[in-house]
Design an enzyme around this catalytic site. Structure first.
Site, PDB file in Angstrom:
ATOM      1  N   ASP A  30     -14.023 -22.682 -20.100  1.00  0.00           N
ATOM      2  CA  ASP A  30     -12.641 -23.104 -20.403  1.00  0.00           C
ATOM      3  C   ASP A  30     -12.593 -24.394 -21.224  1.00  0.00           C
ATOM      4  O   ASP A  30     -11.734 -24.533 -22.105  1.00  0.00           O
ATOM      5  CB  ASP A  30     -11.860 -23.350 -19.104  1.00  0.00           C
ATOM      6  CG  ASP A  30     -11.666 -22.078 -18.310  1.00  0.00           C
ATOM      7  OD1 ASP A  30     -11.832 -20.994 -18.880  1.00  0.00           O
ATOM      8  OD2 ASP A  30     -11.369 -22.180 -17.096  1.00  0.00           O
TER       9      ASP A  30
HETATM   10  P1  NAP Z   1     -15.624 -22.552 -16.244  1.00  0.00           P
HETATM   11  O1  NAP Z   1     -14.541 -22.383 -17.243  1.00  0.00           O
HETATM   12  O2  NAP Z   1     -15.305 -22.300 -14.843  1.00  0.00           O
HETATM   13  O3  NAP Z   1     -16.839 -21.608 -16.711  1.00  0.00           O
HETATM   14  C1  NAP Z   1     -18.058 -21.655 -16.081  1.00  0.00           C
HETATM   15  C2  NAP Z   1     -18.943 -20.614 -16.714  1.00  0.00           C
HETATM   16  O4  NAP Z   1     -20.241 -20.815 -16.180  1.00  0.00           O
HETATM   17  C3  NAP Z   1     -18.544 -19.196 -16.377  1.00  0.00           C
HETATM   18  O5  NAP Z   1     -17.872 -18.592 -17.447  1.00  0.00           O
HETATM   19  C4  NAP Z   1     -19.872 -18.507 -16.025  1.00  0.00           C
HETATM   20  O6  NAP Z   1     -20.065 -17.406 -16.902  1.00  0.00           O
HETATM   21  C5  NAP Z   1     -20.919 -19.589 -16.271  1.00  0.00           C
HETATM   22  N1  NAP Z   1     -21.974 -19.596 -15.254  1.00  0.00           N
HETATM   23  C6  NAP Z   1     -21.858 -19.483 -13.933  1.00  0.00           C
HETATM   24  N2  NAP Z   1     -23.054 -19.527 -13.354  1.00  0.00           N
HETATM   25  C7  NAP Z   1     -23.963 -19.701 -14.338  1.00  0.00           C
HETATM   26  C8  NAP Z   1     -25.361 -19.816 -14.366  1.00  0.00           C
HETATM   27  N3  NAP Z   1     -26.112 -19.779 -13.255  1.00  0.00           N
HETATM   28  N4  NAP Z   1     -25.976 -19.985 -15.557  1.00  0.00           N
HETATM   29  C9  NAP Z   1     -25.251 -19.995 -16.700  1.00  0.00           C
HETATM   30  N5  NAP Z   1     -23.912 -19.883 -16.731  1.00  0.00           N
HETATM   31  C10 NAP Z   1     -23.272 -19.744 -15.552  1.00  0.00           C
HETATM   32  O7  NAP Z   1     -16.234 -24.014 -16.311  1.00  0.00           O
HETATM   33  P2  NAP Z   1     -15.831 -25.258 -17.182  1.00  0.00           P
HETATM   34  O8  NAP Z   1     -15.890 -24.932 -18.636  1.00  0.00           O
HETATM   35  O9  NAP Z   1     -16.643 -26.370 -16.653  1.00  0.00           O
HETATM   36  O10 NAP Z   1     -14.296 -25.492 -16.872  1.00  0.00           O
HETATM   37  C11 NAP Z   1     -13.844 -26.024 -15.637  1.00  0.00           C
HETATM   38  C12 NAP Z   1     -12.581 -25.315 -15.194  1.00  0.00           C
HETATM   39  O11 NAP Z   1     -12.201 -25.784 -13.890  1.00  0.00           O
HETATM   40  C13 NAP Z   1     -11.414 -25.597 -16.129  1.00  0.00           C
HETATM   41  O12 NAP Z   1     -10.581 -24.476 -16.189  1.00  0.00           O
HETATM   42  C14 NAP Z   1     -10.695 -26.728 -15.417  1.00  0.00           C
HETATM   43  O13 NAP Z   1      -9.330 -26.833 -15.764  1.00  0.00           O
HETATM   44  C15 NAP Z   1     -10.864 -26.280 -13.979  1.00  0.00           C
HETATM   45  N6  NAP Z   1     -10.644 -27.437 -13.118  1.00  0.00           N
HETATM   46  C16 NAP Z   1     -11.573 -28.410 -13.047  1.00  0.00           C
HETATM   47  C17 NAP Z   1     -11.300 -29.545 -12.321  1.00  0.00           C
HETATM   48  C18 NAP Z   1     -12.264 -30.676 -12.243  1.00  0.00           C
HETATM   49  O14 NAP Z   1     -11.928 -31.682 -11.626  1.00  0.00           O
HETATM   50  N7  NAP Z   1     -13.435 -30.582 -12.835  1.00  0.00           N
HETATM   51  C19 NAP Z   1     -10.082 -29.676 -11.671  1.00  0.00           C
HETATM   52  C20 NAP Z   1      -9.167 -28.640 -11.767  1.00  0.00           C
HETATM   53  C21 NAP Z   1      -9.460 -27.516 -12.490  1.00  0.00           C
HETATM   54  P3  NAP Z   1     -20.993 -16.171 -16.458  1.00  0.00           P
HETATM   55  O15 NAP Z   1     -20.427 -15.675 -15.171  1.00  0.00           O
HETATM   56  O16 NAP Z   1     -20.883 -15.208 -17.571  1.00  0.00           O
HETATM   57  O17 NAP Z   1     -22.368 -16.728 -16.285  1.00  0.00           O
END
Ligand code: NAP
Length: 479
Positions: free
Chosen positions: A407
């Site tokens: 994301d």
């Molecule tokens: P993400 O959008 O959740 O994507 C994580 C990706 O990691 C997944 O698409 C997955 O794809 C891949 N993945 C999972 N396990 C893996 C592995 N072992 N090896 C390689 N890839 C792996 O993560 P992000 O880009 O960090 O975004 C964070 C999200 O959380 C945002 O939407 C944000 O708004 C939300 N959020 C975060 C917080 C915060 O405080 N950090 C707070 C509120 C909301 P595959 O399944 O294809 O591997």
């Protein structure tokens, strides 16, 4: 001990809390900040212990009823549970742990309010048919009970959603907001009626009613919020637990509890606002919109084909790159790929490339998630670059390696007005010369939407667990 000295110790503790919090805002000083706050808390606890006999004498007329043994049991049990939790809980489960800790904070404040109510109101009325508790004390008792109850049950629901004990989807039903308003009105009515006449027969029932309503309200306030927004809810609950503790501080007339509760309350709100800004969403949108109810909702359909590459292919490009940026996301945490990523970074540097790590404020599942993981792997703080600092230079980067992020690098947030995450600031990796995306498959990110980055001309997907993929790249360099 002299009351002036106690207050002085409290002031020292409060100053240490403030400095500790300030230091926690940077990864370079966060550990020190934690330690400084710990010292502040130790001073506050020791000072309160030394103060206890005076407080007991003022309240009970005797110090013989002081049960240090009970306090010691509580502290020993808490220390053991805390140590085990800190050691055993995986980094990826940290948000769940924080949710539980907030819940414990909430229930503690509720119990303090309940205990003082039983002693100062129920027991004194039974003996003298009147109460010594004034309106302010009664009001603060209710605040600690009501906010504590909401924090307790709301945090448990947040924990259950994150842990997937219950579904992460928002539970929405007609009239939900009206029901919540009625619950708040019911709790306030109970509080006002008791405060008006604490000696009334019904008062004790109303008190239990207020506790019940606050616990139910916490459940109904959090179930309509999707699992994706739980980190924001946890931050908000953190703030509530601070406010409840602050109210409990007024109840037991303890200045350091008032100050530390207020600090937690304020910092929780600030963090909540920062997270909402990083997602380009308002707090009301997070709390009331039911975001995350439908997966893949909204956004233009993505056309084209994602092109796969092998670690060997990537090696040849990386070998000739003069600037490489790692962009970690939640998948880095799942794969525990931080150590091997640092190793690859060092090999790239030895090869003459300039290496940095771009950090998105909401990458992962909690604020600072990526900073913590990279710090654990001894990545130098100078190499960590904030989103706003990397974006203006990203066009000059030869290779961006997206490690399990989705994301936070989704160009739809920038380009597609129909996307549910439109407006969320992202790291513009698609503008780098070459992008390698390391993930297991075409799985979606937390927002549950497609990512056009994977289909761009300059993007290559390297499928597999991120740790294994990076290890293969390391092996290529070493061989
Ligand atoms: P993400 O959008 O959740 O994507 C994580 C990706 O990691 C997944 O698409 C997955 O794809 C891949 N993945 C999972 N396990 C893996 C592995 N072992 N090896 C390689 N890839 C792996 O993560 P992000 O880009 O960090 O975004 C964070 C999200 O959380 C945002 O939407 C944000 O708004 C939300 N959020 C975060 C917080 C915060 O405080 N950090 C707070 C509120 C909301 P595959 O399944 O294809 O591997």
């Amino acid at each position: 001990m002299n009351a002036g000295l106690i207050e002085l110790s409290y002031i020292v503790a409060a100053i240490l809390f403030i400095f500790g919090l300030k230091m926690m805002s940077s990864p370079a000083t966060a550990r020190k900040g934690n330690f400084v706050s710990f010292v502040g808390m130790l001073i506050a606890i020791v000072a309160t212990f030394l103060y206890l006999p005076q407080l007991a004498e003022a309240k009970l007329g005797t110090v013989t009823d002081l049960h240090y043994d009970w306090i010691a049991y509580g502290m020993i049990a808490g220390t053991i549970i805390g140590l085990l939790a800190a050691r055993l809980i995986a980094m990826t489960s940290m948000p769940e742990m924080v949710a539980l800790l907030n819940g414990f904070g909430g229930i503690s404040s509720l119990l303090v309010g309940w205990a003082v109510y039983q002693y100062d109101v129920v027991a004194t009325i039974a003996i003298k048919n009147s109460t010594s508790a004034d309106t302010l004390t009664l009001a603060t008792i209710f605040l600690s009970v009501l906010i504590g109850g909401v924090t307790f049950s709301g945090s448990l629901i947040a924990w259950a959603k994150l842990k997937e004990v219950i579904g992460g989807k928002p539970t929405v039903f007609p009239g939900q907001h009206i029901l919540n308003i009625l619950l708040v009105a019911g709790a306030v009515t109970c509080a006002v009626m008791i405060t008006k006449d604490p000696t009334a027969d019904i008062a004790n029932y109303l008190f239990w009613g207020a506790i019940g309503i606050s616990v139910v309200l916490g459940v109904f306030a959090v179930i309509p919020i999707g699992g994706a927004d739980m980190p924001v809810v946890i931050s908000l609950m953190n703030s509530y637990s601070g406010l409840a503790a602050c109210a409990a501080g007024f109840v037991v007339k303890n200045n350091i509890l008032i100050v530390s509760g207020a600090l937690v309350g304020a910092s929780g709100v600030i963090l909540t606002v920062i997270m909402c800004k990083a997602m380009n969403r308002s707090l009301s949108n997070v709390l009331f919109s039911g975001f995350g109810g439908a997966s893949s909702s909204g956004g233009k359909a993505v056309e084209g084909e994602a092109k796969a590459a092998s670690p060997e292919d990537a090696y040849y490009v990386l070998e000739s790159a003069s600037s490489v940026v790692f962009v970690p996301g939640y998948g880095l945490a799942v794969a525990q790929a931080q150590h091997v990523a640092r190793e690859l970074g060092e090999l790239l540097e030895e090869n003459g490339a300039e290496v940095s790590y771009a950090i998105h404020p909401v990458a992962g599942r909690m604020p600072g998630h990526m900073n913590v993981l990279l710090a654990e792997a001894n990545v130098s703080y100078d190499q960590l670059i904030e989103m706003d600092d990397i974006n203006p230079n990203i066009e000059n980067i030869d290779v961006a390696i997206v490690v399990g992020a989705n994301d936070v690098v989704n160009p739809a947030a920038r380009d597609d007005e129909t996307s549910p995450i439109y407006g969320m600031p992202i790291i513009n990796v698609d503008k780098a010369r070459t992008v390698y995306v390391l993930k297991r498959g075409m799985g979606m990110g937390f927002a549950g939407i497609q990512n056009p980055l994977f289909f761009k001309e300059n993007t290559r997907m390297i499928f597999g667990d991120a740790k294994g993929t990076i290890q293969s790249l390391v092996d290529e360099f070493k061989n």
